[in-house]
Design a protein around this motif. Structure first.
Motif, mmCIF file in Angstrom:
data_model
loop_
_atom_site.group_PDB
_atom_site.id
_atom_site.type_symbol
_atom_site.label_atom_id
_atom_site.label_comp_id
_atom_site.label_asym_id
_atom_site.label_seq_id
_atom_site.Cartn_x
_atom_site.Cartn_y
_atom_site.Cartn_z
ATOM 1 N N TRP A 170 0.833 -1.201 0.000
ATOM 2 C CA TRP A 170 0.000 0.000 0.000
ATOM 3 C C TRP A 170 0.870 1.254 0.000
ATOM 4 N N SER A 171 1.931 1.235 0.789
ATOM 5 C CA SER A 171 2.847 2.376 0.843
ATOM 6 C C SER A 171 3.518 2.598 -0.508
ATOM 7 N N LEU A 172 3.987 1.520 -1.129
ATOM 8 C CA LEU A 172 4.603 1.639 -2.450
ATOM 9 C C LEU A 172 3.602 2.120 -3.495
ATOM 10 N N PHE A 173 2.367 1.641 -3.407
ATOM 11 C CA PHE A 173 1.326 2.054 -4.342
ATOM 12 C C PHE A 173 1.043 3.546 -4.217
ATOM 13 N N LYS A 174 0.892 4.030 -2.968
ATOM 14 C CA LYS A 174 0.638 5.461 -2.744
ATOM 15 C C LYS A 174 1.796 6.306 -3.260
ATOM 16 N N ASP A 175 3.021 5.881 -2.975
ATOM 17 C CA ASP A 175 4.191 6.625 -3.452
ATOM 18 C C ASP A 175 4.236 6.643 -4.979
ATOM 19 N N GLY A 176 3.916 5.517 -5.597
ATOM 20 C CA GLY A 176 3.915 5.445 -7.055
ATOM 21 C C GLY A 176 2.879 6.364 -7.677
ATOM 22 N N VAL A 177 1.688 6.422 -7.083
ATOM 23 C CA VAL A 177 0.650 7.323 -7.586
ATOM 24 C C VAL A 177 1.098 8.770 -7.437
ATOM 25 N N ALA A 178 1.663 9.117 -6.275
ATOM 26 C CA ALA A 178 2.124 10.492 -6.044
ATOM 27 C C ALA A 178 3.215 10.874 -7.045
ATOM 28 N N TYR A 179 4.206 9.999 -7.242
ATOM 29 C CA TYR A 179 5.275 10.300 -8.192
ATOM 30 C C TYR A 179 4.739 10.406 -9.613
ATOM 31 N N SER A 180 3.788 9.575 -9.965
ATOM 32 C CA SER A 180 3.201 9.644 -11.303
ATOM 33 C C SER A 180 2.489 10.973 -11.518
ATOM 34 N N LEU A 181 1.742 11.421 -10.520
ATOM 35 C CA LEU A 181 1.049 12.711 -10.643
ATOM 36 C C LEU A 181 2.043 13.865 -10.748
ATOM 37 N N ILE A 182 3.127 13.788 -9.988
ATOM 38 C CA ILE A 182 4.153 14.828 -10.073
ATOM 39 C C ILE A 182 4.784 14.836 -11.462
ATOM 40 N N LEU A 183 5.082 13.657 -12.003
ATOM 41 C CA LEU A 183 5.665 13.581 -13.339
ATOM 42 C C LEU A 183 4.703 14.074 -14.413
ATOM 43 N N ILE A 184 3.430 13.769 -14.264
ATOM 44 C CA ILE A 184 2.431 14.252 -15.234
ATOM 45 C C ILE A 184 2.349 15.770 -15.177
ATOM 46 N N ALA A 185 2.299 16.336 -13.965
ATOM 47 C CA ALA A 185 2.243 17.794 -13.826
ATOM 48 C C ALA A 185 3.505 18.427 -14.416
ATOM 49 N N GLY A 186 4.656 17.819 -14.176
ATOM 50 C CA GLY A 186 5.900 18.343 -14.740
ATOM 51 C C GLY A 186 5.911 18.282 -16.257
ATOM 52 N N ALA A 187 5.410 17.181 -16.801
ATOM 53 C CA ALA A 187 5.360 17.046 -18.261
ATOM 54 C C ALA A 187 4.420 18.083 -18.870
ATOM 55 N N LEU A 188 3.289 18.336 -18.233
ATOM 56 C CA LEU A 188 2.359 19.357 -18.738
ATOM 57 C C LEU A 188 2.979 20.749 -18.651
ATOM 58 N N ALA A 189 3.647 21.041 -17.533
ATOM 59 C CA ALA A 189 4.296 22.348 -17.368
ATOM 60 C C ALA A 189 5.413 22.516 -18.395
ATOM 61 N N ALA A 190 6.196 21.486 -18.623
ATOM 62 C CA ALA A 190 7.281 21.568 -19.604
ATOM 63 C C ALA A 190 6.723 21.742 -21.013
ATOM 64 N N LEU A 234 3.866 23.165 -21.831
ATOM 65 C CA LEU A 234 3.359 24.537 -21.920
ATOM 66 C C LEU A 234 4.516 25.526 -22.090
ATOM 67 N N ALA A 235 5.569 25.360 -21.295
ATOM 68 C CA ALA A 235 6.723 26.259 -21.394
ATOM 69 C C ALA A 235 7.373 26.146 -22.768
ATOM 70 N N PHE A 236 7.512 24.959 -23.266
ATOM 71 C CA PHE A 236 8.112 24.736 -24.582
ATOM 72 C C PHE A 236 7.252 25.371 -25.673
ATOM 73 N N ALA A 237 5.940 25.219 -25.571
ATOM 74 C CA ALA A 237 5.027 25.814 -26.553
ATOM 75 C C ALA A 237 5.097 27.339 -26.517
ATOM 76 N N ILE A 238 5.192 27.922 -25.329
ATOM 77 C CA ILE A 238 5.279 29.385 -25.210
ATOM 78 C C ILE A 238 6.586 29.885 -25.809
ATOM 79 N N VAL A 239 7.690 29.199 -25.497
ATOM 80 C CA VAL A 239 8.999 29.618 -26.015
ATOM 81 C C VAL A 239 9.030 29.510 -27.534
ATOM 82 N N LEU A 240 8.519 28.419 -28.084
ATOM 83 C CA LEU A 240 8.521 28.264 -29.535
ATOM 84 C C LEU A 240 7.464 29.132 -30.217
ATOM 85 N N GLY A 241 6.350 29.357 -29.567
ATOM 86 C CA GLY A 241 5.265 30.108 -30.189
ATOM 87 C C GLY A 241 5.400 31.599 -30.040
#
Length: 146
Positions: free
Chosen positions: A111-131, A133-140
């Protein structure tokens, strides 16, 4: 010194490893190996003192309290809701005929590993979306100025 074996079907292997370990402790082989590889020897000396007090056949209990370490209990601690998970799983199997195994909800380490995995996945998804957006703004930006 300890050895791990499967819980079912390995009683003979566990017995052989236990006897081998006792003989190695009694004869000081573990201490010799530790010295050869520059390993701290305090715990091996304690284990050897335990081995000196018993013969090659194990005694039912340690000769003196605290002289020998008890075997490690490797049973996984269940989560507080493991019973509910089993009930929901049985209900789902009865109603749909599909048996879904949910091991990540049954034991505390899983359960602890599952919770940590979900949290890390959400952080990575948020980072990928932010990156993105930043890449699109810089190029656009050069084309947006007109």
């Amino acid at each position: 010194m300890g050895h791990a074996v499967a819980r079912q079907g390995s009683a003979e292997l566990a017995r052989a490893l236990d006897l081998t370990s006792q003989i190695f402790h009694r004869d000081g082989l573990f201490i010799d190996i530790g010295r050869l590889h520059s390993i701290r020897l305090a715990s091996s000396r304690r284990s050897r003192s335990c081995g000196d007090r018993r013969s090659a056949t194990p005694m039912p209990a340690p000769p003196t309290p605290g002289a020998c370490w008890p075997p490690l209990d490797a049973a996984l601690k269940p989560t507080s809701f493991a019973g509910d998970v089993t009930g929901v799983r049985a209900m789902g199997r009865d109603r749909t005929g599909v048996d879904v195994t949910l091991p990540m909800l049954k034991t505390a380490p899983a359960w602890s590993l599952f919770k940590d995995g979900v949290a890390y996945s959400l952080i990575l998804i948020a980072g990928a979306l932010a990156a993105t957006l930043a890449f699109a703004i810089v190029l656009g930006a050069p084309w947006a100025r007109g």
